[in-house]
Design a protein around this motif. Structure first.
Motif, PDB file in Angstrom:
ATOM      1  N   ALA A  86      47.002  79.489   5.521  1.00  0.00           N
ATOM      2  CA  ALA A  86      46.728  78.872   6.812  1.00  0.00           C
ATOM      3  C   ALA A  86      48.043  78.346   7.370  1.00  0.00           C
ATOM      4  CB  ALA A  86      45.722  77.736   6.657  1.00  0.00           C
ATOM      5  N   GLY A  87      48.149  78.301   8.672  1.00  0.00           N
ATOM      6  CA  GLY A  87      49.390  77.843   9.294  1.00  0.00           C
ATOM      7  C   GLY A  87      49.180  77.466  10.746  1.00  0.00           C
ATOM      8  N   LYS A  88      50.277  77.471  11.469  1.00  0.00           N
ATOM      9  CA  LYS A  88      50.246  77.138  12.895  1.00  0.00           C
ATOM     10  C   LYS A  88      50.963  78.235  13.671  1.00  0.00           C
ATOM     11  CE  LYS A  88      50.516  72.171  12.111  1.00  0.00           C
ATOM     12  NZ  LYS A  88      51.335  70.977  12.346  1.00  0.00           N
ATOM     13  N   THR A  89      50.559  78.402  14.914  1.00  0.00           N
ATOM     14  CA  THR A  89      51.217  79.346  15.805  1.00  0.00           C
ATOM     15  C   THR A  89      51.237  78.751  17.208  1.00  0.00           C
ATOM     16  OG1 THR A  89      51.298  81.643  16.527  1.00  0.00           O
ATOM     17  CG2 THR A  89      49.121  80.639  16.393  1.00  0.00           C
ATOM     18  N   LYS A 130      46.019  76.149  15.194  1.00  0.00           N
ATOM     19  CA  LYS A 130      45.960  76.332  13.745  1.00  0.00           C
ATOM     20  C   LYS A 130      45.352  77.691  13.435  1.00  0.00           C
ATOM     21  CE  LYS A 130      45.570  71.448  12.708  1.00  0.00           C
ATOM     22  NZ  LYS A 130      44.767  70.396  12.090  1.00  0.00           N
ATOM     23  N   THR A 131      45.885  78.346  12.425  1.00  0.00           N
ATOM     24  CA  THR A 131      45.328  79.619  11.983  1.00  0.00           C
ATOM     25  C   THR A 131      44.705  79.426  10.613  1.00  0.00           C
ATOM     26  OG1 THR A 131      47.432  80.306  11.015  1.00  0.00           O
ATOM     27  CG2 THR A 131      47.005  80.980  13.277  1.00  0.00           C
ATOM     28  N   LYS A 132      43.630  80.142  10.353  1.00  0.00           N
ATOM     29  CA  LYS A 132      42.926  80.045   9.078  1.00  0.00           C
ATOM     30  C   LYS A 132      43.578  80.958   8.053  1.00  0.00           C
ATOM     31  CE  LYS A 132      38.463  79.048  11.149  1.00  0.00           C
ATOM     32  NZ  LYS A 132      37.064  79.476  11.286  1.00  0.00           N
TER      33      LYS A 132
END
Length: 89
Positions: free
Chosen positions: A73-76, A54-56
């Motif tokens: 925020a998302g995912k990588t 997860k990214t902030k």
């Protein structure tokens, strides 16, 4: 590495047709993506580990205008090479 490269390796090692090898390569890629979605990652021994991180939310700069931009925020996907792979390369 591309899907065509994987299909070529499958075709050479099994002696099957190109159509079958391309379908097998597509199925392999779909299985990997499915495992990442379902389990949040997977490990391939002697190669490495792929996981979802997860990214902030953060502030960034627009390179064209130089102005600030809010990034949600998302995912990588993260990859960590195994010690065996690191030693080989």
């Amino acid at each position: 590495m591309s899907k065509a490269f994987i299909a070529e390796i499958i075709q050479d090692s099994t002696g099957c047709t190109g159509v079958v090898a391309t379908a097998a390569a597509g199925d392999l890629i779909a299985a990997i993506v499915g495992a990442i979605k379902k389990d949040g990652g997977f490990t391939l021994p002697s190669f490495g580990t792929v996981r979802v991180a997860k990214t902030k939310a953060r502030k960034a700069l627009n390179p064209r205008t130089g102005g600030p931009v809010k990034v949600k925020a998302g995912k990588t996907v993260r990859f960590k090479a195994s010690p065996t792979l690191k030693k080989t390369v």
